[in-house]
Scaffold this motif. Structure first.
Motif, mmCIF file in Angstrom:
data_model
loop_
_atom_site.group_PDB
_atom_site.id
_atom_site.type_symbol
_atom_site.label_atom_id
_atom_site.label_comp_id
_atom_site.label_asym_id
_atom_site.label_seq_id
_atom_site.Cartn_x
_atom_site.Cartn_y
_atom_site.Cartn_z
ATOM 1 N N ARG A 109 -57.203 -17.931 90.987
ATOM 2 C CA ARG A 109 -57.085 -18.951 92.020
ATOM 3 C C ARG A 109 -56.025 -18.545 93.049
ATOM 4 N N MET A 110 -56.224 -18.973 94.271
ATOM 5 C CA MET A 110 -55.234 -18.737 95.317
ATOM 6 C C MET A 110 -54.070 -19.706 95.173
ATOM 7 N N PHE A 111 -54.385 -20.936 94.782
ATOM 8 C CA PHE A 111 -53.371 -21.975 94.753
ATOM 9 C C PHE A 111 -53.286 -22.599 93.360
ATOM 10 N N GLN A 112 -52.111 -22.539 92.782
ATOM 11 C CA GLN A 112 -51.895 -23.148 91.468
ATOM 12 C C GLN A 112 -51.408 -24.577 91.677
ATOM 13 N N LEU A 113 -52.330 -25.421 92.052
ATOM 14 C CA LEU A 113 -52.016 -26.814 92.356
ATOM 15 C C LEU A 113 -52.557 -27.720 91.262
ATOM 16 N N LYS A 114 -51.959 -28.869 91.133
ATOM 17 C CA LYS A 114 -52.384 -29.825 90.124
ATOM 18 C C LYS A 114 -53.807 -30.310 90.444
ATOM 19 N N PRO A 115 -54.720 -30.169 89.482
ATOM 20 C CA PRO A 115 -56.100 -30.594 89.740
ATOM 21 C C PRO A 115 -56.234 -32.109 89.730
ATOM 22 N N HIS B 295 -80.934 -18.661 86.663
ATOM 23 C CA HIS B 295 -80.904 -18.038 85.337
ATOM 24 C C HIS B 295 -82.177 -18.322 84.544
ATOM 25 N N GLY B 296 -83.309 -18.252 85.228
ATOM 26 C CA GLY B 296 -84.592 -18.406 84.554
ATOM 27 C C GLY B 296 -85.052 -19.838 84.379
ATOM 28 N N LYS B 297 -84.260 -20.800 84.825
ATOM 29 C CA LYS B 297 -84.638 -22.208 84.685
ATOM 30 C C LYS B 297 -84.552 -22.904 86.041
ATOM 31 N N LYS B 298 -85.245 -24.039 86.155
ATOM 32 C CA LYS B 298 -85.162 -24.837 87.369
ATOM 33 C C LYS B 298 -83.926 -25.723 87.289
ATOM 34 N N LYS B 299 -83.051 -25.566 88.278
ATOM 35 C CA LYS B 299 -81.787 -26.288 88.258
ATOM 36 C C LYS B 299 -81.529 -26.959 89.607
ATOM 37 N N ASN B 300 -80.666 -27.953 89.580
ATOM 38 C CA ASN B 300 -80.247 -28.647 90.787
ATOM 39 C C ASN B 300 -78.981 -27.970 91.311
ATOM 40 N N ILE B 301 -79.108 -27.250 92.432
ATOM 41 C CA ILE B 301 -77.996 -26.462 92.947
ATOM 42 C C ILE B 301 -76.814 -27.344 93.356
ATOM 43 N N VAL B 302 -77.091 -28.524 93.906
ATOM 44 C CA VAL B 302 -76.001 -29.424 94.300
ATOM 45 C C VAL B 302 -75.183 -29.815 93.076
ATOM 46 N N ASN B 303 -75.859 -30.200 92.022
ATOM 47 C CA ASN B 303 -75.175 -30.590 90.790
ATOM 48 C C ASN B 303 -74.406 -29.414 90.194
ATOM 49 N N ILE B 304 -75.018 -28.228 90.209
ATOM 50 C CA ILE B 304 -74.369 -27.033 89.669
ATOM 51 C C ILE B 304 -73.082 -26.718 90.430
ATOM 52 N N ASN B 305 -73.139 -26.788 91.770
ATOM 53 C CA ASN B 305 -71.966 -26.455 92.572
ATOM 54 C C ASN B 305 -70.823 -27.432 92.342
ATOM 55 N N ILE B 306 -71.151 -28.710 92.263
ATOM 56 C CA ILE B 306 -70.102 -29.705 92.024
ATOM 57 C C ILE B 306 -69.459 -29.475 90.653
ATOM 58 N N LYS B 307 -70.286 -29.317 89.627
ATOM 59 C CA LYS B 307 -69.771 -29.139 88.264
ATOM 60 C C LYS B 307 -68.965 -27.850 88.125
ATOM 61 N N ALA B 308 -69.372 -26.785 88.826
ATOM 62 C CA ALA B 308 -68.647 -25.517 88.735
ATOM 63 C C ALA B 308 -67.227 -25.664 89.270
ATOM 64 N N GLY B 309 -67.087 -26.327 90.410
ATOM 65 C CA GLY B 309 -65.756 -26.531 90.969
ATOM 66 C C GLY B 309 -64.901 -27.448 90.121
ATOM 67 N N GLU B 310 -65.516 -28.492 89.551
ATOM 68 C CA GLU B 310 -64.777 -29.424 88.703
ATOM 69 C C GLU B 310 -64.330 -28.752 87.406
ATOM 70 N N LYS B 311 -65.212 -27.901 86.836
ATOM 71 C CA LYS B 311 -64.854 -27.200 85.604
ATOM 72 C C LYS B 311 -63.673 -26.265 85.834
ATOM 73 N N ALA B 312 -63.639 -25.641 87.015
ATOM 74 C CA ALA B 312 -62.536 -24.735 87.344
ATOM 75 C C ALA B 312 -61.270 -25.488 87.749
ATOM 76 N N GLN B 313 -61.371 -26.807 87.861
ATOM 77 C CA GLN B 313 -60.248 -27.669 88.231
ATOM 78 C C GLN B 313 -59.653 -27.287 89.587
ATOM 79 N N LEU B 314 -60.528 -27.046 90.547
ATOM 80 C CA LEU B 314 -60.060 -26.710 91.887
ATOM 81 C C LEU B 314 -59.348 -27.903 92.505
#
Length: 430
Positions: free
Chosen positions: A2-8, A276-295
């Motif tokens: 991460r560039m910034f070590q800020l409180k998530p 990754h071989g399955k039908k996915k919702n890109i909007v949901n994936i992008n939101i969850k990816a950022g939240e999981k990383a605690q940006l």
């Protein structure tokens, strides 16, 4: 990394995330940008695949943060050996769509013979990858050795990334800063062993908002009356196994289309995109990816940058969004405001609302995050054009036969210039 070590912040609730997904996916035609052309979406995808590892670890070799065209020539020595084995006299071998020779990537059992399979995720990026292969082959035909062709092709990719893509997508003040100055965050001696998650999981996913519902691939293949072009869902091979010669892209024709506005509206097809071989919702994936990383949230990052580089912040008019969205797809969602909005969505909102961008370019914060990583990635490459970035003539001298052609024809360094050079040298119209 991460560039910034800020409180998530606390992640948005599942109920709010569900409403966001429902409101942002639409079958309504997008509001097109006024100057950003449609092909920049896929240049962005190629850049991402060159420096950002696959999220499921499926990319062969080791993807590094250097913009060295590893997605074309291999991310590791074993990749490079595999690619060289596919060459004849130092040239790429092509496949065919129906009876049109050299119109597709070489394939074995339908699988593209390229180092990074992500460059075959959809038909548009595979056609762009193909065109870079044709450029490489043209350099060989001009008399360059295989090693020199690889070097010039890689340098051309860097030049297009800086002087075409960045010039046309970053906020103008931010682009001007990076052309004239060193990166403000990643100094020459600072560790830069990976791509920051603020870039890979948020800022550089802005391309998803630029995708059109339909694309016109070429003028000599007119669309069905009443229907403008081919719908984006048919560009995925997993969705459409019948891709044929009608899908050959003429990049000159394609580039006449404006990309969709950079905002929070996405084509409905992105709700069932292959992932990754399955039908996915890109909007949901992008939101969850950022939240999981605690940006961290956008306003907090703005405050941090203003503290670190106040002069630059003032130069690009960096300021936080406040309150809640007053218009657009995210307006009226109870419990969602700019202070708690996931970073990816915040950056899209900033790009849509900032006076210097208005959906036609990235906003100041998004531009700083993208520019910092992109220009640093160029600087990190073993052979790079970073020190020449502000001198067009010096860059042309590094581009071999293409550079000479650009000078003779008074052309700028752009992807479409590369296309025209290949067309002219090979006397082709596609």
């Amino acid at each position: 990394m991460r560039m910034f070590q800020l409180k998530p912040m606390t992640p948005v609730s599942k109920s709010i995330r569900k409403i966001i997904v429902e409101k942002t996916l639409t079958d309504e035609p997008p509001a097109q940008a006024t100057s950003v052309k449609a092909h920049y979406t896929y240049i962005a995808q190629m850049i991402a695949h060159d420096i950002v590892p696959s999220t499921n670890g499926s990319t062969p070799g080791t993807v590094t943060p250097e913009l060295d065209f590893g997605s074309m020539y291999g991310h590791s020595a074993s990749d490079q050996q595999r690619i060289q084995a596919l060459n004849k006299h130092g040239k790429f071998v092509f496949g065919s769509l129906k009876n049109v020779h050299d119109s597709d990537l070489a394939r074995t059992g339908g699988v593209a013979e390229i180092p990074d399979s992500r460059n075959d995720e959809n038909h548009l990026i595979s056609q762009m990858h193909l065109w870079w292969q044709k450029y490489h082959n043209t350099l060989i035909d001009e008399g360059l050795s295989t090693a020199n062709a690889i070097e010039v092709c890689s340098s051309t990719f860097q030049a297009v990334a800086m002087l075409d893509f960045a010039k046309n997508t970053l906020a103008k003040g931010v682009f001007d800063y990076y052309i004239r100055n060193q990166p403000w965050f990643y100094g020459p001696f600072q560790d830069y062993s990976g791509i920051p998650e603020e870039f890979s999981l948020a800022a550089f996913r802005f391309g998803h908002s630029m995708i059109l519902h339909r694309y016109l691939l070429r003028f000599d293949r007119p669309p069905v009356p009443g229907i403008s072009g081919v719908e984006i869902g048919k560009m995925f091979r997993s969705h459409n196994p019948n891709i044929d010669d009608s899908f050959i892209v003429n990049w000159n024709d394609f580039s006449t289309q404006a990309a969709a506005r950079i905002d929070t509206a996405f084509p409905e097809a992105m709700g069932i995109a292959p992932f990754h071989g399955k039908k996915k919702n890109i909007v949901n994936i992008n939101i969850k990816a950022g939240e999981k990383a605690q940006l961290a949230r956008g306003p907090r990052i703005v405050a941090e940058i203003k503290n670190l580089v106040p002069e630059l912040s003032e130069l690009v008019d960096l300021r936080p969004l406040t309150g809640a969205p007053a218009r657009g797809r995210l307006r009226g969602i109870s419990g969602l405001d700019y202070a708690n909005m996931p970073l990816w969505l915040y950056l899209l909102e900033e790009s849509d609302n900032a006076p210097q961008s208005k959906g036609d370019r990235l906003g100041p914060l998004a531009s700083l995050l993208v520019g910092e990583v992109l220009f640093s990635a160029v600087r990190l490459a073993n052979k790079n054009l970073f020190d020449n970035r502000g001198n067009t003539e010096s860059i042309r001298q590094e581009l071999g036969p293409l550079g000479t052609w650009l000078t003779e024809n008074n052309r700028a360094v752009t992807f479409i210039s590369v296309v025209d050079y290949v067309n002219e040298r090979n006397k082709i119209n596609v």
